[in-house]
Motif scaffolding. Structure first.
Motif, short mmCIF file in Angstrom:
data_model
loop_
_atom_site.label_atom_id
_atom_site.label_comp_id
_atom_site.label_asym_id
_atom_site.label_seq_id
_atom_site.Cartn_x
_atom_site.Cartn_y
_atom_site.Cartn_z
N SER A 1 -35.33 20.97 -51.90
CA SER A 1 -34.15 20.77 -51.04
C SER A 1 -34.49 20.90 -49.56
O SER A 1 -33.58 20.91 -48.73
CB SER A 1 -33.07 21.79 -51.40
OG SER A 1 -32.68 21.66 -52.73
N ILE B 1 -25.79 27.97 -48.73
CA ILE B 1 -25.53 26.68 -49.39
C ILE B 1 -26.40 26.56 -50.63
O ILE B 1 -25.95 26.13 -51.69
CB ILE B 1 -25.79 25.51 -48.42
CG1 ILE B 1 -24.72 25.48 -47.32
CG2 ILE B 1 -25.82 24.17 -49.17
CD1 ILE B 1 -25.04 24.54 -46.16
N GLN B 2 -27.66 26.95 -50.50
CA GLN B 2 -28.63 26.78 -51.56
C GLN B 2 -28.35 27.68 -52.77
O GLN B 2 -28.50 27.26 -53.91
CB GLN B 2 -30.02 27.08 -51.00
CG GLN B 2 -31.14 26.94 -51.98
CD GLN B 2 -32.48 27.18 -51.33
OE1 GLN B 2 -32.79 26.60 -50.30
NE2 GLN B 2 -33.26 28.05 -51.92
N PRO C 1 -24.61 27.62 -55.89
CA PRO C 1 -23.93 26.39 -55.48
C PRO C 1 -22.60 26.16 -56.20
O PRO C 1 -21.78 25.36 -55.73
CB PRO C 1 -24.94 25.28 -55.83
CG PRO C 1 -25.83 25.87 -56.86
CD PRO C 1 -25.87 27.35 -56.57
N HIS C 2 -22.35 26.86 -57.30
CA HIS C 2 -21.10 26.71 -58.03
C HIS C 2 -19.92 27.40 -57.33
O HIS C 2 -18.77 27.10 -57.62
CB HIS C 2 -21.25 27.25 -59.45
CG HIS C 2 -21.58 28.71 -59.49
ND1 HIS C 2 -22.86 29.19 -59.29
CD2 HIS C 2 -20.79 29.80 -59.67
CE1 HIS C 2 -22.84 30.50 -59.36
NE2 HIS C 2 -21.61 30.91 -59.59
N PRO D 1 -17.30 26.03 -51.56
CA PRO D 1 -17.71 26.08 -50.15
C PRO D 1 -16.65 26.76 -49.27
O PRO D 1 -17.00 27.40 -48.28
CB PRO D 1 -17.87 24.61 -49.75
CG PRO D 1 -18.06 23.88 -51.03
CD PRO D 1 -17.33 24.67 -52.08
N ASP E 1 -22.36 22.39 -45.05
CA ASP E 1 -22.33 22.24 -46.51
C ASP E 1 -22.14 20.76 -46.87
O ASP E 1 -22.85 20.23 -47.72
CB ASP E 1 -21.20 23.09 -47.09
CG ASP E 1 -21.15 23.01 -48.60
OD1 ASP E 1 -21.96 23.68 -49.25
OD2 ASP E 1 -20.31 22.24 -49.12
N LYS F 1 -24.95 17.95 -48.69
CA LYS F 1 -24.66 17.31 -49.98
C LYS F 1 -24.54 15.80 -49.87
O LYS F 1 -24.16 15.15 -50.85
CB LYS F 1 -23.40 17.93 -50.58
CG LYS F 1 -23.63 19.39 -50.94
CD LYS F 1 -22.39 20.06 -51.44
CE LYS F 1 -22.73 21.52 -51.76
NZ LYS F 1 -21.56 22.35 -51.88
#
Length: 184
Positions: free
Chosen positions: A60, A117-118, A121-122, A125, A172, A176
């Motif tokens: 990432s 963010i990493q 992730p579930h 945000p 965020d 993505k």
């Protein structure tokens, strides 16, 4: 004639700015460089990125650096505006050339946000943005005030809260992005 006067006036203002920067550089060399605030600031400029290099997910990296650079540009621009408008200022600056505080804008904010963010992730945000905004505004900023690195002149911590939330949410979203349009 009017244009020449305007050019001369502009040049006079820039000469004043250069003189002020020269004076600040001398002040910085005598009162900041190699003092404890400078060493702490230097550590805060280096250690977060060393941690990031060790713990970020390599697959990432590009996506996270994209978000980090966005954060650096926006946070340092906002910070510059705040300093120039006399809302706050910093002590212990690593370099005297930047009005903003390099460890905060170039290191702490992008590293913390990209790691948030990493990981997990579930988690929504929005929840992470509220946490980041609250933690940064009501713990991070007061800590920097307490150790005398950050001085608020016409600013309150509550004003920072929505700004940090928006920064997190924007980073965020950028992190993505599925893909970029091809170059034509």
């Amino acid at each position: 004639m009017k244009h020449e006067m305007s050019t001369e006036s502009t040049a006079a203002f820039y000469k004043q700015i250069v003189h002020i920067h020269e004076d600040y550089y001398e002040f910085w060399k005598e009162h900041t460089l190699f003092h404890w605030e400078w060493w702490l600031s230097l550590a805060l400029a280096i250690i977060p990125w060393l941690i990031w290099m060790k713990v970020h997910r390599k697959e990432s990296r590009n996506r996270m650096l994209y978000a980090a650079f966005f954060l650096i540009i926006i946070s340092s621009s906002l910070d510059l505006a705040g300093v120039v408008l006399g809302l706050w200022y910093y002590k212990g600056k690593v370099l005297p050339l930047f009005p903003s505080y390099i460890p905060w804008d170039f290191c702490l904010i992008p590293v913390i946000v990209t790691l948030m963010i990493q990981y997990k992730p579930h988690i929504s945000p929005w929840k992470k943005a509220v946490f980041f905004g609250a933690f940064t505004s009501f713990i991070g900023e007061p800590l920097f005030v307490m150790i005398n690195l950050y001085k608020m002149v016409h600013w309150e911590h509550i004003y920072s809260f929505p700004i940090y939330m928006i920064l997190y949410l924007a980073a965020d979203r950028l992190s993505k992005a599925e893909r970029f349009s091809p170059l034509t």
